[in-house]
Design an enzyme around this catalytic site. Structure first.
Site, PDB file in Angstrom:
ATOM      1  N   TYR A 146      12.875  44.273  49.035  1.00 10.28           N
ATOM      2  CA  TYR A 146      12.565  43.796  50.401  1.00 10.28           C
ATOM      3  C   TYR A 146      13.771  43.998  51.327  1.00 10.28           C
ATOM      4  O   TYR A 146      14.192  43.088  52.049  1.00 10.28           O
ATOM      5  CB  TYR A 146      12.151  42.317  50.387  1.00 10.28           C
ATOM      6  CG  TYR A 146      11.109  42.005  49.344  1.00 10.28           C
ATOM      7  CD1 TYR A 146       9.868  42.645  49.382  1.00 10.28           C
ATOM      8  CD2 TYR A 146      11.381  41.116  48.313  1.00 10.28           C
ATOM      9  CE1 TYR A 146       8.925  42.384  48.402  1.00 10.28           C
ATOM     10  CE2 TYR A 146      10.429  40.852  47.343  1.00 10.28           C
ATOM     11  CZ  TYR A 146       9.201  41.487  47.388  1.00 10.28           C
ATOM     12  OH  TYR A 146       8.278  41.234  46.421  1.00 10.28           O
ATOM     13  N   LYS A 190      37.321  36.384  33.034  1.00 16.57           N
ATOM     14  CA  LYS A 190      36.784  35.183  33.684  1.00 16.57           C
ATOM     15  C   LYS A 190      35.612  34.747  32.823  1.00 16.57           C
ATOM     16  O   LYS A 190      34.475  34.639  33.270  1.00 16.57           O
ATOM     17  CB  LYS A 190      36.353  35.523  35.129  1.00 16.57           C
ATOM     18  CG  LYS A 190      35.876  34.339  35.945  1.00 16.57           C
ATOM     19  CD  LYS A 190      36.958  33.348  36.316  1.00 16.57           C
ATOM     20  CE  LYS A 190      36.346  32.113  36.932  1.00 16.57           C
ATOM     21  NZ  LYS A 190      37.325  31.035  37.205  1.00 16.57           N
ATOM     22  N   ASP A 223      41.803  33.660  37.867  1.00 11.94           N
ATOM     23  CA  ASP A 223      42.324  32.756  38.910  1.00 11.94           C
ATOM     24  C   ASP A 223      43.742  32.292  38.538  1.00 11.94           C
ATOM     25  O   ASP A 223      44.668  32.317  39.364  1.00 11.94           O
ATOM     26  CB  ASP A 223      41.376  31.578  39.177  1.00 11.94           C
ATOM     27  CG  ASP A 223      40.774  30.959  37.922  1.00 11.94           C
ATOM     28  OD1 ASP A 223      41.062  31.432  36.802  1.00 11.94           O
ATOM     29  OD2 ASP A 223      40.020  29.978  38.055  1.00 11.94           O
ATOM     30  N   ASP A 247      41.752  45.864  40.420  1.00 15.85           N
ATOM     31  CA  ASP A 247      41.889  46.258  41.831  1.00 15.85           C
ATOM     32  C   ASP A 247      42.588  45.147  42.606  1.00 15.85           C
ATOM     33  O   ASP A 247      43.572  45.377  43.317  1.00 15.85           O
ATOM     34  CB  ASP A 247      40.499  46.528  42.421  1.00 15.85           C
ATOM     35  CG  ASP A 247      40.573  46.783  43.914  1.00 15.85           C
ATOM     36  OD1 ASP A 247      41.407  47.598  44.326  1.00 15.85           O
ATOM     37  OD2 ASP A 247      39.792  46.155  44.672  1.00 15.85           O
ATOM     38  N   ASP A 251      46.906  44.835  44.181  1.00 15.52           N
ATOM     39  CA  ASP A 251      47.438  44.582  45.530  1.00 15.52           C
ATOM     40  C   ASP A 251      48.460  43.453  45.464  1.00 15.52           C
ATOM     41  O   ASP A 251      49.483  43.471  46.156  1.00 15.52           O
ATOM     42  CB  ASP A 251      46.324  44.186  46.516  1.00 15.52           C
ATOM     43  CG  ASP A 251      45.796  45.367  47.332  1.00 15.52           C
ATOM     44  OD1 ASP A 251      45.630  46.459  46.749  1.00 15.52           O
ATOM     45  OD2 ASP A 251      45.541  45.196  48.553  1.00 15.52           O
TER      46      ASP A 251
HETATM   47  C1  IPM Z   1      41.732  51.107  45.220  1.00 12.88           C
HETATM   48  C2  IPM Z   1      40.714  50.899  46.315  1.00 12.88           C
HETATM   49  C3  IPM Z   1      39.341  51.326  45.854  1.00 12.88           C
HETATM   50  C4  IPM Z   1      38.980  50.549  44.605  1.00 12.88           C
HETATM   51  C5  IPM Z   1      38.248  51.099  46.894  1.00 12.88           C
HETATM   52  C6  IPM Z   1      38.596  51.760  48.189  1.00 12.88           C
HETATM   53  C7  IPM Z   1      36.891  51.498  46.409  1.00 12.88           C
HETATM   54  O1  IPM Z   1      40.741  49.581  46.750  1.00 12.88           O
HETATM   55  O2  IPM Z   1      41.841  52.234  44.708  1.00 12.88           O
HETATM   56  O3  IPM Z   1      42.452  50.158  44.901  1.00 12.88           O
HETATM   57  O4  IPM Z   1      38.631  49.383  44.669  1.00 12.88           O
HETATM   58  O5  IPM Z   1      39.065  51.138  43.533  1.00 12.88           O
HETATM   59 MN    MN Z   2      42.376  48.415  45.926  1.00 13.47          MN
END
Ligand code: IPM
Ligand code: MN
Ligand code: NAD
Length: 355
Positions: A146, A190, A223, A247, A251
């Site tokens: 939907y 998790k 977490d 991912d 970061d």
């Molecule tokens: C990374 C990026 C990619 C991922 C995205 C853009 C799809 O964030 O390479 O870290 O999550 O793999």
């Molecule tokens: Mn990433």
């Protein structure tokens, strides 16, 4: 004898263009003693290609990439195209299509770089996030029912296979054994909330760990892992995680070691049947694109990982040492590292250090 390396360059979008151009310059400036010659194929795939052709890359893209020794990619993502279209049209199909299952994302606190966390000496944070790269939460399994109606249903299924989980965990242990590190592997899940996929992962982790009695292990919920990346980043060595968790955590590992502009990554096919892909962890950064402000070092360090993978270890070390020297000196730094140099000034500084 000079060794020829054939590299596909895929700058993609936004600052991807600027940082790949920088890495290309640096590779071409590698001293002759390394006896390497590069042949680059410049591929214009990405969002501009999409505006012209209605696809992010040609249908035979993987066949064309297959002929190269490696792929160096910038970033993918354009403000005028939904991200799931650009990423599912380019980066993710290459990772899966070439079975680049090991995404290796080192984070090292270099001398001259300030961590947002106080009290950490250069080298005291030195970890690698090993991210599963072909399945898990990124499996394109799901759909809408939907679609766009008020009763809309969306389903997205995480897929974990014993094969996929076991090989990435084994890869992490092998890496920890080779590294000059703390011989410690942390596994992130998790399983308190996701009782199927994540408990499979935990069981496989415990089983594989038995084969590596020389390694210390810990198993953390994601977490708590996020908290501990901030609270005790110096305690981690190799961290193995699913596609999505890896991912997110990469970061975090990037910022605790100074900047996402410094974080490299390797998307490896350890069987070497397919070309592996090297790229910075960061994205296309539309907020700074086209201004000459992007830090090229993440991509230059990714090129060093590429050389390492291609068994040009001395050249890889030259590159890494040049980056190290530029950071230590602190004269040519982009804004993300507290400086005011441009992408090309930092690139020239690296080339100067190559000697
Ligand atoms: C990374 C990026 C990619 C991922 C995205 C853009 C799809 O964030 O390479 O870290 O999550 O793999
Ligand atoms: Mn990433
Ligand atoms: P981003 O990594 O592009 O940017 C996050 C922040 O970090 C921005 O403020 C940016 O200016 C800064 N930054 C990133 N790289 C930098 C560098 N080299 N030097 C200096 N500063 C830098 O993440 P985002 O803003 O969430 O995503 C932007 C686009 O990139 C989106 O379309 C996203 O989907 C895409 N993306 C692609 C990849 C990839 O291709 N591998 C990775 C992450 C995000």
């Amino acid at each position: 004898m000079v060794r020829k390396l054939s590299i596909a360059l895929l700058p993609g979008d936004g600052i991807g263009q600027e940082v790949v151009a920088a890495a290309r310059k640096v590779l071409l400036a590698l001293p002759g003693r390394h006896e390497l010659a590069f042949s680059f194929e410049d591929l214009d795939w990405g969002s501009d290609y999409y505006f012209r052709h209605g696809a992010m890359m040609p249908i035979d893209a993987l066949d064309r990439l297959q002929g190269h020794d490696a792929i160096l990619l910038g970033a993918v993502g354009h403000p005028d195209i939904p991200d799931h279209i650009t990423l599912h049209g380019l980066l993710l199909p290459i990772r899966r299509g070439f079975d680049l299952y090991a995404n290796v994302r080192p984070a090292y606190l270099y001398e001259g770089v300030r961590s947002p966390l106080s009290g950490y000496a250069p080298g005291s944070i030195d970890m690698v996030v090993v991210r599963e790269n072909t399945e898990g939460e990124y499996a394109p399994i799901g759909g809408f029912l939907y679609h766009h109606l008020p009763e809309e249903v969306a389903i997205q299924t995480s897929v974990m296979t014993r094969h996929g989980v076991e090989r990435i965990i084994r890869f992490a242990f092998e890496l920890a054994r080779r590294r000059n590190g703390k011989k410690r592997v942390a596994s992130i899940t998790k399983s308190n909330a996701q009782g199927y996929t994540m408990t499979l992962w935990d069981r496989v982790f415990r089983a594989v760990a038995q084969e590596y009695p020389d390694m210390e292990t810990e198993s953390l919920l994601v977490d708590a892992a996020a908290m501990n990346f901030v609270r005790r980043p110096d305690s981690f060595d190799v961290v193995v995680a699913s596609n999505l968790f890896g991912d997110i955590l990469s970061d975090l590992s990037a910022i605790v070691t100074g900047s996402i502009g410094l974080a490299p990554s390797a998307n490896l096919d350890p069987s070497r049947r397919r070309p592996s892909l090297f790229e910075p962890v960061h994205g296309s950064a539309p907020d700074i694109a086209g201004k000459g402000l992007a830090n090229p070092l993440a991509t230059i360090l990714s090129a060093a990982q590429m050389l390492e993978h291609l068994e040009a270890g001395e050249a890889a070390q030259s590159l890494e040492s040049a980056v190290r020297a530029v950071l230590k000196e602190g004269r040519a730094l982009t804004a993300d590292l507290g400086g005011n140099s441009t992408t090309s000034e930092v690139t020239s500084a690296v080339i100067e250090k190559l000697g």
